[in-house]
Design a protein around this motif. Structure first.
Motif, PDB file in Angstrom:
ATOM      1  N   PRO A 147       0.816  -1.216   0.000  1.00 30.39           N
ATOM      2  CA  PRO A 147       0.000   0.000   0.000  1.00 30.39           C
ATOM      3  C   PRO A 147       0.847   1.262   0.000  1.00 30.39           C
ATOM      4  O   PRO A 147       1.997   1.263   0.459  1.00 30.39           O
ATOM      5  CB  PRO A 147      -0.831  -0.125   1.274  1.00 30.39           C
ATOM      6  CG  PRO A 147      -0.053  -1.045   2.146  1.00 30.39           C
ATOM      7  CD  PRO A 147       0.648  -2.007   1.236  1.00 30.39           C
ATOM      8  N   ALA A 148       0.259   2.353  -0.501  1.00 31.44           N
ATOM      9  CA  ALA A 148       0.973   3.627  -0.616  1.00 31.44           C
ATOM     10  C   ALA A 148       1.482   4.109   0.739  1.00 31.44           C
ATOM     11  O   ALA A 148       2.516   4.788   0.817  1.00 31.44           O
ATOM     12  CB  ALA A 148       0.061   4.673  -1.247  1.00 31.44           C
ATOM     13  N   SER A 149       0.783   3.759   1.830  1.00 32.41           N
ATOM     14  CA  SER A 149       1.176   4.222   3.158  1.00 32.41           C
ATOM     15  C   SER A 149       2.520   3.665   3.612  1.00 32.41           C
ATOM     16  O   SER A 149       3.117   4.187   4.557  1.00 32.41           O
ATOM     17  CB  SER A 149       0.098   3.860   4.187  1.00 32.41           C
ATOM     18  OG  SER A 149      -0.126   2.462   4.197  1.00 32.41           O
ATOM     19  N   ASP A 150       3.025   2.619   2.955  1.00 36.45           N
ATOM     20  CA  ASP A 150       4.328   2.068   3.343  1.00 36.45           C
ATOM     21  C   ASP A 150       5.457   3.067   3.107  1.00 36.45           C
ATOM     22  O   ASP A 150       6.469   3.041   3.807  1.00 36.45           O
ATOM     23  CB  ASP A 150       4.618   0.779   2.557  1.00 36.45           C
ATOM     24  CG  ASP A 150       3.942  -0.433   3.175  1.00 36.45           C
ATOM     25  OD1 ASP A 150       3.015  -0.238   3.980  1.00 36.45           O
ATOM     26  OD2 ASP A 150       4.326  -1.564   2.850  1.00 36.45           O
ATOM     27  N   ILE A 151       5.319   3.909   2.097  1.00 31.15           N
ATOM     28  CA  ILE A 151       6.326   4.939   1.810  1.00 31.15           C
ATOM     29  C   ILE A 151       5.597   6.270   1.780  1.00 31.15           C
ATOM     30  O   ILE A 151       5.023   6.655   0.757  1.00 31.15           O
ATOM     31  CB  ILE A 151       7.059   4.676   0.479  1.00 31.15           C
ATOM     32  CG1 ILE A 151       7.704   3.289   0.493  1.00 31.15           C
ATOM     33  CG2 ILE A 151       8.127   5.744   0.236  1.00 31.15           C
ATOM     34  CD1 ILE A 151       8.448   2.938  -0.776  1.00 31.15           C
ATOM     35  N   PRO A 152       5.570   7.005   2.899  1.00 35.78           N
ATOM     36  CA  PRO A 152       4.826   8.263   2.971  1.00 35.78           C
ATOM     37  C   PRO A 152       5.320   9.280   1.943  1.00 35.78           C
ATOM     38  O   PRO A 152       6.449   9.201   1.447  1.00 35.78           O
ATOM     39  CB  PRO A 152       5.097   8.751   4.404  1.00 35.78           C
ATOM     40  CG  PRO A 152       5.538   7.535   5.148  1.00 35.78           C
ATOM     41  CD  PRO A 152       6.239   6.672   4.155  1.00 35.78           C
ATOM     42  N   GLN A 153       4.474  10.265   1.648  1.00 37.13           N
ATOM     43  CA  GLN A 153       4.791  11.251   0.631  1.00 37.13           C
ATOM     44  C   GLN A 153       6.048  12.031   0.966  1.00 37.13           C
ATOM     45  O   GLN A 153       6.854  12.350   0.082  1.00 37.13           O
ATOM     46  CB  GLN A 153       3.611  12.217   0.454  1.00 37.13           C
ATOM     47  CG  GLN A 153       3.758  13.173  -0.725  1.00 37.13           C
ATOM     48  CD  GLN A 153       3.918  12.446  -2.060  1.00 37.13           C
ATOM     49  OE1 GLN A 153       3.259  11.422  -2.285  1.00 37.13           O
ATOM     50  NE2 GLN A 153       4.769  12.945  -2.922  1.00 37.13           N
ATOM     51  N   ILE A 154       6.258  12.348   2.247  1.00 42.24           N
ATOM     52  CA  ILE A 154       7.445  13.111   2.620  1.00 42.24           C
ATOM     53  C   ILE A 154       8.719  12.334   2.312  1.00 42.24           C
ATOM     54  O   ILE A 154       9.734  12.907   1.886  1.00 42.24           O
ATOM     55  CB  ILE A 154       7.392  13.512   4.114  1.00 42.24           C
ATOM     56  CG1 ILE A 154       8.538  14.463   4.441  1.00 42.24           C
ATOM     57  CG2 ILE A 154       7.416  12.276   5.010  1.00 42.24           C
ATOM     58  CD1 ILE A 154       8.446  15.056   5.840  1.00 42.24           C
ATOM     59  N   ALA A 155       8.667  11.006   2.469  1.00 44.34           N
ATOM     60  CA  ALA A 155       9.827  10.177   2.138  1.00 44.34           C
ATOM     61  C   ALA A 155      10.037  10.146   0.631  1.00 44.34           C
ATOM     62  O   ALA A 155      11.176  10.181   0.148  1.00 44.34           O
ATOM     63  CB  ALA A 155       9.636   8.765   2.683  1.00 44.34           C
TER      64      ALA A 155
END
Length: 460
Positions: A147-155
């Protein structure tokens, strides 16, 4: 500066003695060489003390200049793999082969246990597209989606700014930053020696990873993929090793960019060819109505649809599996409300509330085709339901779990394959389908004008 500088620079160089003083003499030559740095840029050099040799990476965050010192405790063995000079891939199979070769090269250069190619999907999720593993007992992630939440947008934004990100020892204790003004910390966005997020460290632990290196693949200014290297034990790479790995990735990145640009051109040329054929059909028959039997089959084939419906005024032309008139009325109201001239759905029952029961699960709509001053047309490409199945690395509905004592969140612990099946979806429309439909809309209008010109010449 970090609180541990005396451990590496000597007892006479403590934060208390260095803060507020001129730059130490052994860094002045490196600083002079990096004098022209601008915000976000880096310079890589070396410096020496009596006991240690250091690789130095200098960066500029727009307000301060930052020096990262990497003690060279042992020189890496000479690198035998030069920067790849492979040719542009001819097709997707050759591209996949080059990607696999790149991962193998990076594993050889780094000595890490696993290297995987993690591509980001349009909806933000990621999928492992290629992988090399030193031992089969480590398990495989190939084909799994996360899922996208594994790599947050800030990262993700930081990956766009840095050529690599290293975590040589996930369980190492973070080192504090000491400043002349208490609580002041510089912008470390371009610093690789910054500590890792505790949540990410725990995520690594749950995967059985102690050290990691990530290198970004960037296309069109967007993060397209990550190449991630994993080691089961702590492992520190030298700056020269990291630079060589980055050079390999950068060379592949350029080939990938040029390959995709060439593929887009080929698709566009093929699209123009198909559209000319359709245009010839309509001009030859003199009207859309007369051309419908031949045109409808072309539409089914080109857009891989199960049915197609053309509405001109109160007249309907259909072929294959299409919406009923009742369902069509509900869909027309929904699309009109949204105001798009081209509208797509892969889950029609969800995107169009109150839709009557229908076998059509996905639709592409082209609206407001002005055929003449009296008639407009609307085109509906329909797809039936298709089993939607994705294999996730753990359940995507539970990307995090809450600690029992209520202290925030912790990353999920399971990465075992979890198969998700969804009903009510059609086969997904391709990323370029919207572009094709806009071109089709322009084609239909142009074909009408050409047939009118042909008719005018015939009457002279």
């Amino acid at each position: 500066m970090s609180a541990n500088v005396a451990d590496w620079l000597g007892e006479d160089m403590t934060p208390g003695g260095l803060l507020g003083q001129p730059l130490p003499h052994f860094l002045q030559e490196v600083d002079a060489s990096a004098a022209s740095l601008e915000r976000g840029e880096r310079y890589m050099g070396q410096c020496h003390l009596s006991e240690y040799e250091f690789d130095v990476v200098v960066s500029d965050n727009g307000e301060q200049r930052l020096f990262e010192l990497y003690p060279v405790l042992a020189h890496a063995r000479p690198l035998t793999a030069p920067v790849s000079s492979q040719s542009l891939p001819e097709d997707s199979a050759e591209l996949a082969t080059q990607c696999e070769q790149l991962l193998q090269t990076l594993q050889d250069m780094s000595g890490f246990d696993r290297v995987l190619y993690y591509r980001f999907l349009p909806e933000g999720d990621g999928e492992v597209m290629a992988e090399v593993v030193r031992e089969a007992s480590m398990g495989r992630y190939l084909g799994l989606r996360f899922p996208a939440s594994d790599i947050p947008q800030i990262a993700r934004e930081l990956y766009l700014q840095n050529p690599w990100r290293t975590i040589p020892h996930g369980e190492a204790e973070p080192v504090a930053i000491v400043s002349r003004e208490e609580g002041t910390v510089p912008n470390l966005s371009w610093v690789d020696l910054r500590s890792a997020s505790p949540i990410h460290v725990e995520y690594m632990t749950n995967m059985g990873v102690s050290a990691a290196v990530s290198l970004p693949i960037v296309l069109g200014g967007e993060l397209d993929a990550l190449i991630s290297c994993h080691a089961a034990a702590p492992r520190q790479l030298t700056v020269s090793q990291l630079s060589a790995m980055h050079a390999e990735v950068h060379a592949f990145n350029l080939r990938l960019r040029d390959y995709k640009a060439r593929r887009r051109l080929q698709v566009f040329e093929g699209l123009q060819h198909h559209f000319r054929q359709a245009q010839d059909v309509m001009v030859r028959h003199g009207s859309l109505e007369a051309a419908w039997p031949e045109l409808s089959q072309w539409l089914l084939d080109t857009f891989q649809a199960d049915g197609v419906l053309l509405q001109i005024g109160d007249t309907y032309y259909t072929q294959g599996s299409v919406l009923s008139t009742e369902a069509l009325a509900v869909l027309k109201a929904q699309v009109s409300q949204e105001g798009d001239s081209v509208w797509l759905s892969e889950q029609l029952a969800h995107d169009c509330p109150h839709l009557p029961l229908t076998a059509v699960a996905g639709v592409a709509v082209v609206r407001d085709l002005a055929l003449d001053t009296h008639h407009t047309a609307e085109l509906y490409l329909c797809r039936e339901e298709s089993l939607y199945q994705v294999t996730w690395g753990g359940s995507p509905d539970k990307p995090v779990d809450y600690r029992q004592d209520g202290r925030g969140i912790a990353p999920r612990r399971s990465f075992e394959a979890w198969v998700e099946q969804r009903l009510g979806h059609s086969r997904p429309w391709s990323p370029s389908a919207r572009l094709y439909l806009f071109k089709l809309r322009a084609l239909l209008k142009q074909a009408k004008r050409l047939s009118e010109e042909e008719g005018a010449r015939g009457s002279e």
